[in-house]
Design a protein around this motif. Structure first.
Motif, PDB file in Angstrom:
ATOM      1  N   ARG A  22       0.651  -0.945  -0.354  1.00 61.25           N
ATOM      2  CA  ARG A  22      -0.502  -0.158  -0.125  1.00 61.25           C
ATOM      3  C   ARG A  22       0.761   1.063   0.417  1.00 61.25           C
ATOM      4  O   ARG A  22       0.592   1.807  -0.698  1.00 61.25           O
ATOM      5  N   TYR A  23       1.603   0.950   1.219  1.00 66.02           N
ATOM      6  CA  TYR A  23       2.935   2.325   0.784  1.00 66.02           C
ATOM      7  C   TYR A  23       4.086   2.641  -0.180  1.00 66.02           C
ATOM      8  O   TYR A  23       3.641   4.236  -0.581  1.00 66.02           O
ATOM      9  N   LEU A 204      -9.640  -3.024  20.408  1.00 65.13           N
ATOM     10  CA  LEU A 204     -10.209  -1.110  20.321  1.00 65.13           C
ATOM     11  C   LEU A 204     -11.307  -0.562  21.664  1.00 65.13           C
ATOM     12  O   LEU A 204      -9.838   0.497  22.377  1.00 65.13           O
ATOM     13  N   ARG A 207      -8.314  -0.918  25.120  1.00 67.74           N
ATOM     14  CA  ARG A 207      -6.864   0.452  24.728  1.00 67.74           C
ATOM     15  C   ARG A 207      -7.659   1.598  24.615  1.00 67.74           C
ATOM     16  O   ARG A 207      -6.754   2.538  25.669  1.00 67.74           O
ATOM     17  N   LEU A 208      -9.011   1.997  24.780  1.00 66.81           N
ATOM     18  CA  LEU A 208      -9.653   3.464  24.634  1.00 66.81           C
ATOM     19  C   LEU A 208      -9.422   3.716  25.944  1.00 66.81           C
ATOM     20  O   LEU A 208      -9.473   4.579  27.024  1.00 66.81           O
ATOM     21  N   LYS A 211      -6.343   4.172  27.875  1.00 67.40           N
ATOM     22  CA  LYS A 211      -5.800   5.656  27.311  1.00 67.40           C
ATOM     23  C   LYS A 211      -6.492   6.279  28.159  1.00 67.40           C
ATOM     24  O   LYS A 211      -5.854   7.827  28.770  1.00 67.40           O
TER      25      LYS A 211
ATOM     26  N   GLY B 175     -11.411   7.709  20.164  1.00 68.03           N
ATOM     27  CA  GLY B 175     -11.055   5.670  19.415  1.00 68.03           C
ATOM     28  C   GLY B 175     -11.378   5.744  17.929  1.00 68.03           C
ATOM     29  O   GLY B 175     -12.607   6.969  17.801  1.00 68.03           O
ATOM     30  N   ILE B 176     -11.090   5.366  17.171  1.00 64.55           N
ATOM     31  CA  ILE B 176     -11.317   5.291  15.825  1.00 64.55           C
ATOM     32  C   ILE B 176     -11.408   3.821  15.130  1.00 64.55           C
ATOM     33  O   ILE B 176     -10.360   3.421  15.949  1.00 64.55           O
ATOM     34  N   PRO B 181      -8.716   0.931   3.609  1.00 66.77           N
ATOM     35  CA  PRO B 181      -7.176   0.449   3.466  1.00 66.77           C
ATOM     36  C   PRO B 181      -6.495   1.616   4.421  1.00 66.77           C
ATOM     37  O   PRO B 181      -5.369   1.054   3.358  1.00 66.77           O
ATOM     38  N   ASP B 183      -3.819   3.516   5.937  1.00 68.44           N
ATOM     39  CA  ASP B 183      -3.558   4.294   7.426  1.00 68.44           C
ATOM     40  C   ASP B 183      -3.014   4.750   7.914  1.00 68.44           C
ATOM     41  O   ASP B 183      -3.614   6.724   7.125  1.00 68.44           O
ATOM     42  N   LYS B 185      -2.825   8.837   9.712  1.00 72.69           N
ATOM     43  CA  LYS B 185      -1.864   9.898  10.042  1.00 72.69           C
ATOM     44  C   LYS B 185      -2.288  10.411  11.581  1.00 72.69           C
ATOM     45  O   LYS B 185      -2.959  11.653  11.140  1.00 72.69           O
ATOM     46  N   SER B 188      -1.545  10.841  18.744  1.00 67.59           N
ATOM     47  CA  SER B 188      -0.766   9.922  19.996  1.00 67.59           C
ATOM     48  C   SER B 188      -2.155   9.668  20.631  1.00 67.59           C
ATOM     49  O   SER B 188      -1.874   8.834  21.600  1.00 67.59           O
ATOM     50  N   ASP B 189      -2.840  10.776  21.055  1.00 66.23           N
ATOM     51  CA  ASP B 189      -3.704  10.740  21.790  1.00 66.23           C
ATOM     52  C   ASP B 189      -5.097  10.024  20.979  1.00 66.23           C
ATOM     53  O   ASP B 189      -6.065   9.935  22.220  1.00 66.23           O
ATOM     54  N   ILE B 190      -5.248   9.574  20.013  1.00 64.56           N
ATOM     55  CA  ILE B 190      -5.902   8.497  19.911  1.00 64.56           C
ATOM     56  C   ILE B 190      -6.010   7.362  19.322  1.00 64.56           C
ATOM     57  O   ILE B 190      -4.268   6.920  19.118  1.00 64.56           O
ATOM     58  N   VAL B 191      -7.057   6.444  20.103  1.00 61.51           N
ATOM     59  CA  VAL B 191      -6.439   5.467  19.853  1.00 61.51           C
ATOM     60  C   VAL B 191      -7.043   5.192  18.542  1.00 61.51           C
ATOM     61  O   VAL B 191      -8.640   4.513  18.139  1.00 61.51           O
ATOM     62  N   VAL B 192      -6.446   4.309  17.415  1.00 62.39           N
ATOM     63  CA  VAL B 192      -7.157   3.384  16.414  1.00 62.39           C
ATOM     64  C   VAL B 192      -6.502   1.889  16.078  1.00 62.39           C
ATOM     65  O   VAL B 192      -5.608   1.022  16.320  1.00 62.39           O
ATOM     66  N   GLU B 193      -8.101   1.459  15.605  1.00 63.83           N
ATOM     67  CA  GLU B 193      -8.125  -0.015  15.319  1.00 63.83           C
ATOM     68  C   GLU B 193      -8.241  -0.754  14.191  1.00 63.83           C
ATOM     69  O   GLU B 193      -9.001   0.110  13.905  1.00 63.83           O
ATOM     70  N   ASN B 194      -7.267  -0.789  13.037  1.00 56.84           N
ATOM     71  CA  ASN B 194      -7.837  -1.170  11.656  1.00 56.84           C
ATOM     72  C   ASN B 194      -8.448  -2.996  11.330  1.00 56.84           C
ATOM     73  O   ASN B 194      -7.852  -3.818  12.176  1.00 56.84           O
TER      74      ASN B 194
END
Lengths: 217, 217
Positions: A22-23, A204, A207-208, A211, B175-176, B181, B183, B185, B188-194
DNA sequence: TAGATTGTTAATCGATTAACAATC
DNA sequence: TAGATTGTTAATCGATTAACAATC
């Protein structure tokens, strides 16, 4: 006997490949022709060492003093991932998730063709989702006899998934993409990839909460 | 200051918790009252050592010579995962995947309430999916001002997801759950789970091809 | 009590990171 | 050539597994 793959490549490396892919695709869109492991590492948030180690599992794609040719590396990773090969897939379970997956155009671009959808509900049988026919689950056997199927995408309820998975493996299908929350009990000659959505959401949540508690002092 | 969590618990352990939780739920359904780490390890296909190590990150839930009380352990892991707490969530992107997720009943049982759906398409605005209203994306800010939102579930196209994610974080959502598809950007104060579905499918394809090539001798 | 099985420490294994000689 | 950056070996780190004393 075989020459290749002396060194077993770890699953951790494999799981990073689509991300590299992807990158690199993004870099191509940005019209960037070459990239060093260092610069890529900064973009991806991993170490340059890891990138070089990962890539060298498959071959020396770079050049000392220069870095990596973006397009070449993209093609090589594509080959490793088998983007050029085609898989024929069926979806079992024409519910909301089955519908969503059937409508996902990206899979075809990656080499995955959805050739049929199966469901037990007679009201759904005969309908068409994104140009793909919905068949009755009882017609699965005759369908597979006529048309080779590599992968079964299971979007049936958890209560039914083990039964469906057994049926599918009995018909010689070797790959299962499992969307039910249940772990499948199957032999070792079948490859299962799980997408446990509830698990992901619960992680999620954990982790949330961690945090939020952490920052509240 | 805080007493607990002196030792940082690794993400690998966290990601196994939902799986323990599911297996324990199955044991309860089977009316099994107690289980040893050994027997659970056989059912789950992992080592008994790992189970004991994992559980002891959070406390001593077992009893020497006896094993673990299934119901108690289930409750404890539930507590760790925060099953008793509630999160309020919104879905952004009322396409097929957004639809599928909005209809998923399981999330509510796990403590995740979907309180609104947002989309840019005026034809979708005003409709209702599984009793949840669809709002225009421009109304997100006023919505969040009135109603606290913990998690944004992003099912928008990859081309739009970074823009949407910035908007969401600017509104204070922490939280997200990202289904695109791309990633993200973000700070760091937000939690992302993909949930990168294409990545998962490509890994399945790789493993499947590897297996087929391996067995062909 | 004797047997079973945990909690926990120690050993092993594997994956990540660092270092640097090779070389473009 | 000098500078840059790879490929690869060695060092570190962390996670898994094994072992066993504690104890129910």
């Amino acid at each position: 006997m075989r020459k290749k793959e002396e060194k077993k490549i770890s699953i951790a490396v494999i799981r990073r490949l689509p991300r590299y892919f992807r990158y690199l695709s993004d870099l191509i869109k940005l019209d960037i022709k070459r990239i060093s492991s260092k610069e890529l590492s900064q973009r991806m948030g991993i170490t340059a060492s890891q990138i070089r180690q990962d890539l060298n599992c498959f071959g020396g794609f770079g050049q000392q003093g220069y870095g990596y040719n973006v397009e070449l590396l993209y093609d090589e990773i594509g080959k490793i991932l088998g983007i050029d090969k085609r898989f024929s897939c069926i979806i079992i379970g024409a519910g909301n998730m089955g519908n969503a997956l059937a409508n996902y155009q990206n899979f075809r671009n990656r080499g995955y063709d959805i050739v049929g959808i199966f469901d037990a509900d007679p009201r759904k049988v005969g309908t068409v989702i994104n140009d793909i026919k919905v068949y009755h689950i009882d017609d699965l056997e005759s369908f597979v006899a006529k048309q080779h199927v590599d992968i079964a995408i299971l979007t049936v309820p958890g209560s039914r998934v083990n039964e469906v998975a057994s049926k599918v493996t009995a018909l010689g299908i070797k790959g299962i993409w499992n969307f039910s929350p249940t772990d499948l009990k199957l032999g070792s000659d079948i490859v299962v990839e799980n997408v446990h959505l509830s698990d992901s959401l619960m992680v999620l949540g954990y982790r949330l909460r961690e945090k939020l508690n952490g920052s509240e002092q």
